[in-house]
Enzyme design. Structure first.
Site, PDB file in Angstrom:
ATOM      1  N   ARG A 194      37.377 -20.068  16.079  1.00 26.29           N
ATOM      2  CA  ARG A 194      38.362 -20.499  17.080  1.00 26.29           C
ATOM      3  C   ARG A 194      39.192 -21.685  16.584  1.00 26.29           C
ATOM      4  O   ARG A 194      40.269 -21.962  17.108  1.00 26.29           O
ATOM      5  CB  ARG A 194      37.653 -20.876  18.374  1.00 26.29           C
ATOM      6  N   LYS A 238      45.064  -9.337  26.323  1.00 24.79           N
ATOM      7  CA  LYS A 238      45.595  -9.669  27.652  1.00 24.79           C
ATOM      8  C   LYS A 238      44.661 -10.559  28.457  1.00 24.79           C
ATOM      9  O   LYS A 238      45.095 -11.222  29.390  1.00 24.79           O
ATOM     10  CB  LYS A 238      45.899  -8.383  28.411  1.00 24.79           C
ATOM     11  N   ASP A 258      37.496  -9.478  32.323  1.00 25.03           N
ATOM     12  CA  ASP A 258      36.446  -9.657  31.336  1.00 25.03           C
ATOM     13  C   ASP A 258      35.374  -8.613  31.606  1.00 25.03           C
ATOM     14  O   ASP A 258      35.560  -7.699  32.421  1.00 25.03           O
ATOM     15  CB  ASP A 258      35.893 -11.089  31.388  1.00 25.03           C
TER      16      ASP A 258
END
Length: 326
Positions: A194, A238, A258
């Site tokens: 990340r 998205k 999710d």
């Protein structure tokens, strides 16, 4: 007192002159349901019923008593401006009880699930902080994300104050996160893959989209805002884009999907999605289904069901790709 050491204020009864209150019944807001539910990662229950965190570069403590939302700020003065900031953050101009009634009338499953979870509303957050925070949510848990964001702010953010031994920092500037050594420092803080997305998106905003351009996405249609967000490093799918659209860019119709929401759609609402994972098509189908069922604030209704699942079961992952929730 910026950067100074102060005492945590637990309740208005202790230092009444330092607290202010806004009218706010529990049916319109429940701090204990909203603040720890994965919308924001900067608030902690500092004492029973009191929540302390950072908003707009200031440290606040919030508390609800007798249909009032009480607050105190550290290192500054509370007044009309802080009233406005808090009202905007919680979007208190949106009448939640009326929305619950409308969603419940349209959807018996919502009505049943929401009985024990009044006052769940969507926050209106700073777009930069919201975006960079949700880039950190891929295959991750709320508690771990919260710890990551705290490390991020401690390493890159401006010191605000200490409450007892606890330091508080502002959210980092884009310049700090776009620096040449930012990715390496983020990896050292445990951000893993990340790290390149956080620093890469900080650079993409400073060198291209701009902070003003990100804020201007509040004024464009939902689909266009989502399209722009999906071009940024680490957004890509998205799920993250929809979280930012809903919680920072005024797109109340955005429905983040999710693994939890995907399972709710399949198991409770009987959607046949033809896939065992969250494909782009499934994401769109689920969003469209709930927008048709709940209307223009479908994202708000989804937040209620997500919160109900969060409290009734184990803590779910807030996952970008939907493939993991362990």
């Amino acid at each position: 007192m910026r950067g100074g050491r102060m005492k945590l204020r637990d309740a208005p009864s202790e230092s009444p002159a330092l607290w202010r209150a806004l009218p706010c019944p529990a049916a319109e807001l429940r701090l204990d349901l909203v603040l720890p539910s994965g919308q924001t990662f900067r608030w902690k229950e500092s004492s029973p019923g009191s929540w302390t965190g950072v908003l707009e570069g200031t440290v606040w403590t919030l508390r609800q008593e007798r249909d009032r939302l009480w607050y105190t700020v550290y290192g500054g003065e509370a007044g009309a401006d802080t009233d406005r900031l808090l009202r905007e953050f919680f979007q208190l101009d949106v009448g939640l009880r009326e929305l619950y009634r409308a969603w419940g009338a349209a959807d018996p499953l919502f009505r049943e699930a929401a009985k024990e979870f009044p006052g769940v509303r969507v926050l209106r957050q700073d777009p930069v902080e919201c975006l960079l925070s949700f880039i950190c949510t891929s295959n991750n848990h709320i508690s771990r994300i919260t710890a990551m964001i705290e490390r991020l702010c401690g390493a890159f953010g401006r010191p605000l104050c200490h409450l007892g031994a606890q330091p508080f920092h502002a959210f980092p500037s884009l310049a700090a996160l776009a620096g040449a050594d930012a990715e390496a420092r983020l990896r050292a803080l445990g951000f893993g893959y990340r790290a390149k997305f956080v620093s890469g998106t900080a650079r993409a905003i400073t060198e291209g989209l701009s902070v003003e351009g990100l804020h201007q996405l509040r004024t464009v249609p939902y689909a266009e805002a989502r399209r722009v967000l999906c071009t940024l490093p680490g957004v890509g799918t998205k799920q993250v884009a929809d979280c930012v659209c809903l919680m920072a860019l005024d797109k109340a119709e955005a429905v983040p999907v999710d693994t939890h929401v995907w399972r709710i759609a399949r198991q409770r609402y009987g959607m046949e999605l033809g896939s065992r994972s969250i494909t782009p098509r499934a994401h769109q189908e689920i969003g469209d289904f709930f927008r048709g069922l709940w209307g223009p604030r479908a994202g708000w209704a989804q937040a209620v069901l997500f919160c109900a699942d969060l409290h009734k079961g184990r803590e779910p992952a807030v996952s970008q790709d939907g493939d993991k929730e362990s």
